[in-house]
Scaffold this motif. Structure first.
Motif, PDB file in Angstrom:
ATOM      1  N   THR A 122       0.830  -1.208   0.000  1.00  0.00           N
ATOM      2  CA  THR A 122       0.000   0.000   0.000  1.00  0.00           C
ATOM      3  C   THR A 122       0.863   1.255   0.000  1.00  0.00           C
ATOM      4  N   GLN A 123       1.900   1.271   0.827  1.00  0.00           N
ATOM      5  CA  GLN A 123       2.767   2.439   0.921  1.00  0.00           C
ATOM      6  C   GLN A 123       3.560   2.658  -0.362  1.00  0.00           C
ATOM      7  N   VAL A 124       4.086   1.596  -0.915  1.00  0.00           N
ATOM      8  CA  VAL A 124       4.859   1.710  -2.159  1.00  0.00           C
ATOM      9  C   VAL A 124       3.944   2.137  -3.302  1.00  0.00           C
ATOM     10  N   GLY A 125       2.712   1.626  -3.319  1.00  0.00           N
ATOM     11  CA  GLY A 125       1.762   2.011  -4.355  1.00  0.00           C
ATOM     12  C   GLY A 125       1.464   3.497  -4.315  1.00  0.00           C
ATOM     13  N   ALA A 126       1.269   4.038  -3.115  1.00  0.00           N
ATOM     14  CA  ALA A 126       1.004   5.466  -2.985  1.00  0.00           C
ATOM     15  C   ALA A 126       2.211   6.288  -3.432  1.00  0.00           C
ATOM     16  N   LEU A 127       3.397   5.883  -3.028  1.00  0.00           N
ATOM     17  CA  LEU A 127       4.619   6.583  -3.424  1.00  0.00           C
ATOM     18  C   LEU A 127       4.825   6.494  -4.938  1.00  0.00           C
ATOM     19  N   PHE A 128       4.531   5.346  -5.516  1.00  0.00           N
ATOM     20  CA  PHE A 128       4.650   5.149  -6.962  1.00  0.00           C
ATOM     21  C   PHE A 128       3.739   6.120  -7.711  1.00  0.00           C
ATOM     22  N   LEU A 129       2.500   6.259  -7.248  1.00  0.00           N
ATOM     23  CA  LEU A 129       1.570   7.172  -7.901  1.00  0.00           C
ATOM     24  C   LEU A 129       1.998   8.624  -7.776  1.00  0.00           C
ATOM     25  N   VAL A 130       2.552   9.006  -6.645  1.00  0.00           N
ATOM     26  CA  VAL A 130       3.029  10.379  -6.460  1.00  0.00           C
ATOM     27  C   VAL A 130       4.185  10.672  -7.417  1.00  0.00           C
ATOM     28  N   ILE A 131       5.110   9.743  -7.524  1.00  0.00           N
ATOM     29  CA  ILE A 131       6.258   9.936  -8.422  1.00  0.00           C
ATOM     30  C   ILE A 131       5.804  10.005  -9.875  1.00  0.00           C
TER      31      ILE A 131
END
Length: 73
Positions: free
Chosen positions: A13-22
């Protein structure tokens, strides 16, 4: 209690959110600089990476179905 699965779910979940922000930041950068060809290339790359990283089971199932369709059961 599935401690390992909970950590994996939280991390995903955390990596997915960071991926979308980037992805959003890079896409906005390309659009502001009016580099549309780089934007399209990056968008395609981001979609492919997103599918392979976040839904690998779907890719595996699709590959198995394609293999059985092309080469038979």
């Amino acid at each position: 209690m599935n401690f390992g699965e909970n950590i994996q779910e939280w991390f995903s979940t955390q990596v997915g959110a960071l991926f979308l922000v980037i992805i959003g930041a890079v896409a906005i950068y390309f659009l502001v600089k009016r580099e549309f060809s780089k934007f399209v290339g990056f968008a395609v790359f981001a979609m492919v990476v997103g599918v392979f990283v976040f839904t690998p089971d779907s890719v595996k199932d699709l590959g198995a179905k394609l293999w059985s369709t092309v080469f038979g059961s």
